[in-house]
Each structure stands twice: as structure tokens, then as C-alpha cells.
Enzyme design. Sequence first.
Site, PDB file in Angstrom:
ATOM      1  N   ASN A   9       0.372   4.916   5.607  1.00  0.00           N
ATOM      2  CA  ASN A   9       0.454   5.172   4.166  1.00  0.00           C
ATOM      3  C   ASN A   9       1.418   4.145   3.585  1.00  0.00           C
ATOM      4  OD1 ASN A   9       0.884   6.115   1.593  1.00  0.00           O
ATOM      5  ND2 ASN A   9       2.019   7.948   2.221  1.00  0.00           N
ATOM      6  N   TRP A  10       0.857   3.158   2.890  1.00  0.00           N
ATOM      7  CA  TRP A  10       1.694   2.041   2.426  1.00  0.00           C
ATOM      8  C   TRP A  10       2.421   2.328   1.120  1.00  0.00           C
ATOM      9  CZ3 TRP A  10      -1.645  -2.974   3.530  1.00  0.00           C
ATOM     10  CH2 TRP A  10      -1.608  -3.217   4.905  1.00  0.00           C
ATOM     11  N   LYS A  11       2.141   3.461   0.518  1.00  0.00           N
ATOM     12  CA  LYS A  11       2.826   3.836  -0.735  1.00  0.00           C
ATOM     13  C   LYS A  11       2.769   2.656  -1.720  1.00  0.00           C
ATOM     14  CE  LYS A  11       5.489   7.002   2.020  1.00  0.00           C
ATOM     15  NZ  LYS A  11       6.661   7.827   2.192  1.00  0.00           N
ATOM     16  N   HIS A  97       0.301  14.501  -1.226  1.00  0.00           N
ATOM     17  CA  HIS A  97       1.531  13.975  -0.616  1.00  0.00           C
ATOM     18  C   HIS A  97       2.738  14.544  -1.361  1.00  0.00           C
ATOM     19  CE1 HIS A  97       4.656  11.229   0.685  1.00  0.00           C
ATOM     20  NE2 HIS A  97       3.860  10.931   1.710  1.00  0.00           N
ATOM     21  N   GLU A  99       5.405  13.259  -2.293  1.00  0.00           N
ATOM     22  CA  GLU A  99       5.918  12.423  -3.388  1.00  0.00           C
ATOM     23  C   GLU A  99       5.117  12.672  -4.666  1.00  0.00           C
ATOM     24  OE1 GLU A  99       5.768   8.695  -1.282  1.00  0.00           O
ATOM     25  OE2 GLU A  99       7.421   9.360  -0.014  1.00  0.00           O
ATOM     26  N   GLU A 169       3.748  17.181   6.915  1.00  0.00           N
ATOM     27  CA  GLU A 169       4.815  16.233   6.625  1.00  0.00           C
ATOM     28  C   GLU A 169       6.033  16.977   6.077  1.00  0.00           C
ATOM     29  OE1 GLU A 169       3.185  11.987   6.100  1.00  0.00           O
ATOM     30  OE2 GLU A 169       3.330  12.910   4.146  1.00  0.00           O
ATOM     31  N   GLY A 175      10.813   9.287   5.143  1.00  0.00           N
ATOM     32  CA  GLY A 175      11.644   8.166   4.705  1.00  0.00           C
ATOM     33  C   GLY A 175      13.126   8.356   4.968  1.00  0.00           C
ATOM     34  N   SER A 215       8.950   9.798   9.255  1.00  0.00           N
ATOM     35  CA  SER A 215       9.740   8.895  10.095  1.00  0.00           C
ATOM     36  C   SER A 215       9.144   8.665  11.483  1.00  0.00           C
ATOM     37  CB  SER A 215      11.186   9.386  10.193  1.00  0.00           C
ATOM     38  OG  SER A 215      11.781   9.429   8.915  1.00  0.00           O
ATOM     39  N   GLY A 236       4.557   6.086   7.164  1.00  0.00           N
ATOM     40  CA  GLY A 236       4.933   5.270   6.018  1.00  0.00           C
ATOM     41  C   GLY A 236       5.596   3.982   6.480  1.00  0.00           C
ATOM     42  N   GLY A 237       6.915   3.973   6.474  1.00  0.00           N
ATOM     43  CA  GLY A 237       7.709   2.772   6.758  1.00  0.00           C
ATOM     44  C   GLY A 237       7.239   1.950   7.949  1.00  0.00           C
TER      45      GLY A 237
END
Length: 257
Positions: A9-11, A97, A99, A169, A175, A215, A236-237
Site C-alpha cells: 500500500n503505497w499511500k 483503511h 487512515e 490492521e 507506520g 509495520s 506500507g513503508g
Amino acid sequence: MRKIVIAGNWKMYKDLEDVRAFCKAIASSLKTKDLGSVLPILAPAYPFLALMQRELADTLVKVAAQDVSAHAEGAFTGEVSAAMLSSLGLEYSIIGHSERRAHHNESNEIVREKLLLLMDNGIKPILCVGETLAQRDAGETQKVILDQLEGCLRNVTIYGAEDIMIAYEPVWAIGTGRTATGEQAQEVHRIIRTWLKNTYNDVLADELPILYGGSVKPENIAGLLAMPDLDGGLIGGASLKADQYLEMIDIALKSRK
Ligand code: PGA
């Protein structure tokens, strides 16, 4: 046997040049690799969906959207509909998500609208659920997860396990560098699978992929994948770096299934 999904997930990261460079870096190595039961997915920002589909056409990577509009069509400036995504040939979209729930006030009801539109357009939702730290500390994890599942999937017919994925999640792990332990994740994944069994049926509950996100990185993914009800990561990251993404695919290939 369930697939192992390595979903990035590159956001709101990466511009055109970054996207091209990433695709170039993974395409050659993925073209020749036997991926067995590993399914790689990458979710870039909207402007790069079609480009990534082209750049990764010779690989087994599935390109996914990060979100979709809750409306089918109309005067909704800035929105992207499920039908538009479908016209690109996309097979997957993340929805719900945390966010989006936090910054865009998305309720379970809105997430449900999105889910139905995706399914109507032949796109498989990757439905995210997860508790905040305050909710976990208050002992409300199970209640929150079940409320989200019941709210987002109320009266939703799921015909087969390929129709949808669920991603657990925990908000406190996203993150933050603070990953849930394999045991913490497994406990919730079991709750989700049991709910699927009670709400749908045994076959669906057994076969539907449940991903973990928060994470996840090359250093901890093997321990998470070792959990019996955990079928991959929504990452993500660590998915932003081509070498780490490829490393996680390699680890998935060597994991239990
Ligand atoms: P993270 O993000 O891997 O950077 O924690 C996961 C997610 O938000 O899907």
C-alpha cells in the site's frame, strides 16, 4: 490451500519517476520467478494505476487501487468510481483503511457502500479492519473488529473466497514501527475466521485470505506468516523499496504454505 498475499500500500508516496524506477527494478526478477502460491499486489496512487499495469504486464503482480468512491457516478469532483477502476481491468481495491476512516470520517456504512460498488463491478475489495490503541487497552479489540465486520458486510452476499480479502490492521501498529506479535495477530485473525464461519460457511471461512498490516517488514514477516490464520501482509513503508518488497516475496515463498 490459501494464497500468501504480499500487498504493498503505497499511500501518497512516489511520483511518476519513482513509480517507473520501482517497476523496472522488480519486473525483471519477477518475470522469471515461479511464485507458487504467492500473490503480489501493489496499490499506487490513482494517476499511476494504468502505467503500472503496463510496466508490470509481464509479471504476476496485480495492481490495486487504494480506495474508491462511495458513489456510482455523477457530479463528485475528485472522486474515482468502481466502474472507472473496472474499465482499467483492475481486480483489487483496498477499502476501509484506518487512515480513511480517521481523516475522511469513513463509517462502516460508507465502507459498505464502497464494497458493494466494487463487487458489482467485479473488483475484489481488500477490506481493512482494526482497533486503536485506546480500544485495545480498554479490552475492546474483539468488539471493535466484530462491529466493523458486521457493519461493512451487513447483508453482503459473498459467493466465494476469491471475492474478497480482509486485512487486520491494528491502528497502533501502522507506520509506528510497533508490530503486533504473531500471537496478537493470530488471536484476531482467528476471531475474524470464526465470524466468517458463523456468518457465512465453513468453506468460505477456511479459504478467504486474511492479511495482517502494521509495520510489516522483511525482519518480521516470517514470524507473522508462520501463524496459521495469517495469509499475507498489507505493507506500507517497507513496500516502497523494491529490494525489501522482493525480499518479502522471497520469504513468503519459503513460508509454511
Ligand atoms: P505500514 O502501513 O506497513 O507502514 O505500517 C501499513 C498500512 O497502513 O497498510
